[in-house]
Design an enzyme around this catalytic site. Sequence first.
Site, PDB file in Angstrom:
ATOM      1  N   GLU A  38      -8.460  -3.202   8.769  1.00  0.00           N
ATOM      2  CA  GLU A  38      -7.995  -4.444   8.139  1.00  0.00           C
ATOM      3  C   GLU A  38      -9.032  -5.546   8.384  1.00  0.00           C
ATOM      4  OE1 GLU A  38      -4.442  -5.039   7.288  1.00  0.00           O
ATOM      5  OE2 GLU A  38      -4.041  -2.899   7.509  1.00  0.00           O
ATOM      6  N   THR A  69       0.827  -1.214   0.000  1.00  0.00           N
ATOM      7  CA  THR A  69       0.000   0.000   0.000  1.00  0.00           C
ATOM      8  C   THR A  69       0.861   1.264   0.000  1.00  0.00           C
ATOM      9  OG1 THR A  69      -1.621  -1.233   1.284  1.00  0.00           O
ATOM     10  CG2 THR A  69      -1.876   1.153   1.261  1.00  0.00           C
ATOM     11  N   LYS A 116       2.795   3.717  18.816  1.00  0.00           N
ATOM     12  CA  LYS A 116       3.046   5.119  18.416  1.00  0.00           C
ATOM     13  C   LYS A 116       3.316   5.998  19.640  1.00  0.00           C
ATOM     14  CE  LYS A 116       0.173   4.446  14.358  1.00  0.00           C
ATOM     15  NZ  LYS A 116      -1.216   4.484  13.873  1.00  0.00           N
TER      16      LYS A 116
HETATM   17  N1  LIG Z   1      -0.978   1.298   5.132  1.00  0.00           N
HETATM   18  C1  LIG Z   1      -0.979   2.437   5.840  1.00  0.00           C
HETATM   19  O1  LIG Z   1      -1.899   3.251   5.750  1.00  0.00           O
HETATM   20  C2  LIG Z   1       0.186   2.751   6.741  1.00  0.00           C
HETATM   21  C3  LIG Z   1       0.166   3.956   7.493  1.00  0.00           C
HETATM   22  C4  LIG Z   1       1.261   4.279   8.298  1.00  0.00           C
HETATM   23  C5  LIG Z   1       2.329   3.394   8.386  1.00  0.00           C
HETATM   24  N2  LIG Z   1       2.298   2.232   7.681  1.00  0.00           N
HETATM   25  C6  LIG Z   1       3.457   1.349   7.795  1.00  0.00           C
HETATM   26  O2  LIG Z   1       4.083   1.216   6.525  1.00  0.00           O
HETATM   27  C7  LIG Z   1       4.665  -0.085   6.409  1.00  0.00           C
HETATM   28  C8  LIG Z   1       4.120  -0.761   5.159  1.00  0.00           C
HETATM   29  O3  LIG Z   1       2.727  -0.912   5.261  1.00  0.00           O
HETATM   30  P1  LIG Z   1       1.801  -1.336   4.000  1.00  0.00           P
HETATM   31  O4  LIG Z   1       0.414  -1.069   4.421  1.00  0.00           O
HETATM   32  O5  LIG Z   1       2.336  -0.734   2.746  1.00  0.00           O
HETATM   33  O6  LIG Z   1       2.072  -2.916   3.990  1.00  0.00           O
HETATM   34  P2  LIG Z   1       1.662  -3.964   2.837  1.00  0.00           P
HETATM   35  O7  LIG Z   1       0.664  -3.377   1.896  1.00  0.00           O
HETATM   36  O8  LIG Z   1       1.352  -5.245   3.527  1.00  0.00           O
HETATM   37  O9  LIG Z   1       3.035  -4.158   2.018  1.00  0.00           O
HETATM   38  C9  LIG Z   1       4.145  -4.816   2.558  1.00  0.00           C
HETATM   39  C10 LIG Z   1       5.181  -5.008   1.467  1.00  0.00           C
HETATM   40  O10 LIG Z   1       6.316  -5.619   2.093  1.00  0.00           O
HETATM   41  C11 LIG Z   1       6.661  -6.770   1.328  1.00  0.00           C
HETATM   42  N3  LIG Z   1       7.193  -7.816   2.202  1.00  0.00           N
HETATM   43  C12 LIG Z   1       6.553  -8.475   3.221  1.00  0.00           C
HETATM   44  N4  LIG Z   1       7.372  -9.379   3.776  1.00  0.00           N
HETATM   45  C13 LIG Z   1       8.534  -9.315   3.085  1.00  0.00           C
HETATM   46  C14 LIG Z   1       9.772 -10.006   3.172  1.00  0.00           C
HETATM   47  N5  LIG Z   1       9.948 -10.985   4.073  1.00  0.00           N
HETATM   48  N6  LIG Z   1      10.757  -9.668   2.323  1.00  0.00           N
HETATM   49  C15 LIG Z   1      10.575  -8.698   1.394  1.00  0.00           C
HETATM   50  N7  LIG Z   1       9.427  -8.006   1.266  1.00  0.00           N
HETATM   51  C16 LIG Z   1       8.425  -8.309   2.097  1.00  0.00           C
HETATM   52  C17 LIG Z   1       5.389  -7.240   0.677  1.00  0.00           C
HETATM   53  O11 LIG Z   1       5.771  -8.044  -0.427  1.00  0.00           O
HETATM   54  P3  LIG Z   1       4.700  -8.690  -1.458  1.00  0.00           P
HETATM   55  O12 LIG Z   1       4.311  -7.532  -2.332  1.00  0.00           O
HETATM   56  O13 LIG Z   1       5.498  -9.698  -2.181  1.00  0.00           O
HETATM   57  O14 LIG Z   1       3.605  -9.221  -0.621  1.00  0.00           O
HETATM   58  C18 LIG Z   1       4.735  -5.898   0.322  1.00  0.00           C
HETATM   59  O15 LIG Z   1       5.238  -5.438  -0.905  1.00  0.00           O
HETATM   60  C19 LIG Z   1       4.325  -0.806   7.725  1.00  0.00           C
HETATM   61  O16 LIG Z   1       5.387  -0.648   8.627  1.00  0.00           O
HETATM   62  C20 LIG Z   1       3.102  -0.058   8.236  1.00  0.00           C
HETATM   63  O17 LIG Z   1       2.967  -0.123   9.633  1.00  0.00           O
HETATM   64  C21 LIG Z   1       1.266   1.896   6.860  1.00  0.00           C
END
Ligand SMILES: NC(=O)c1ccc[n+]([C@@H]2O[C@H](COP(=O)([O-])OP(=O)(O)OC[C@H]3O[C@@H](n4cnc5c(N)ncnc54)[C@H](OP(=O)(O)O)[C@@H]3O)[C@@H](O)[C@H]2O)c1
Length: 407
Positions: free
Chosen positions: A175, A14, A190
Amino acid sequence: MAETFRIGLLGHGTVGSAFEVLLNERADAFVPITGMRPEITGILTRSRGNFEEVLENADLIVELIGGIDPARDYVLRAIRAGRHVVSANKQLLSQYGEELWACARQHGVQLRFEGAVAGVVPVIRVLQETLAATRVERIHGIVNGTTNYILSEMAQRGLTYEEALRHAQELGYAEADPTDDVTGRDAAAKMAILARLAFSTPVHLDQVVYEGIEHLTADDMEYAKELGLGLKLIGTAERVDGGISVRVHPAFLYRGHPLASVDGPFNAVTVESETITEVTLSGPGAGGPQTATAVLGDVVSAMIPPASTPETTESLPVVNDVESGFYLHMEVADRPGVLAQIAELLGMQGASIRSVVQKGLGENARLVMVLHPLLESRFYAAVRLIGQLDFIRAAPRAIRVIDEEFT
Ligand SMILES: NC(=O)c1ccc[n+]([C@@H]2O[C@H](COP(=O)([O-])OP(=O)(O)OC[C@H]3O[C@@H](n4cnc5c(N)ncnc54)[C@H](OP(=O)(O)O)[C@@H]3O)[C@@H](O)[C@H]2O)c1
């Protein structure tokens, strides 16, 4: 041609994919500011890329994988290889922050993490830089947009907790597994990070006491309205008795509090100190493009050195028994003397009643009161005794009230 500033991107979900889109749109705008043009030179996901290669070809690593493993290992390896790191990973920083910050200082690189707390709301930068000159006394935050959305829906539309959660999931605010959000654990992570920065003392996620919103009812919202209160999931980090208290729990706020009007998926943080009274920052707390904005802002800051998270300079004890106002909700038999007996038990613990609402329910009555602040241990001692009175029809329920208005 401007020199290329090379970015290795770990995670392309995301936030990671939104980061790539935003960087491509905005890269040219940074040339006049930094003299360089940022560009993604490698991407790692579960199915794509190789960490060593991504690292080799990067001046800075953006970690957007989330969780502890393998994110911690990658961040440490990047820092040891002399790369700046930008991360939005609150779980990692609230559990391993000291290790990572020390490693970054040792290797003379930057570890930036604005996106880890309150999305695009620039609270990290404000605490570390803008308000560095003030001695922060307290921080109150609505730092989880999912729970704030659920509580807003319950308050404004009279929905039950379950209905509001379902709406949040349909709109993508929650989620499929909302456990971390609704139990308060996400907000606790946080608040641990904010407390560490505000008080320069180590704070680990395990030291944060947290309570979620799953037990709140539409009834609580109704009574709150009558009493002039709004209900929020509030994170608090404050100085108490020579130590600090860091906690997350539902709390009622009077309408004059700056966080009372923060509705929907928004986040807000109020920083209080003697000299500045209070400063409130608010805005979107999550979402791909929003969080990517904070992450890219950190990348630009890292392109203009230097900045690092200072060592802790204090070793403050964490205090868990603190003063709070309370909302107390009781189902009682409707007979004379009930209020007097309850008031006596509360009075024995030094509690004083601020307001009371009573409603008849046939043979029973519902008694809802708001108490002026007192120590939590004394309040719960009174509630235990009240719960044993023969006219009590259901276990009394309590929610904290933040008894404070800024005018
Ligand atoms: N989403 C939000 O609104 C939001 C807001 C604030 C902070 N955050 C933070 O931002 C970070 C990312 O969140 P997100 O929502 O973008 O997560 P996400 O959509 O689940 O994406 C995670 C990414 O990491 C990759 N990944 C997972 N395990 C891996 C591994 N072992 N080796 C290499 N790559 C791996 C996944 O690969 P695949 O593509 O192959 O599955 C995916 O591309 C987190 O720390 C979250 O707490 C998110």
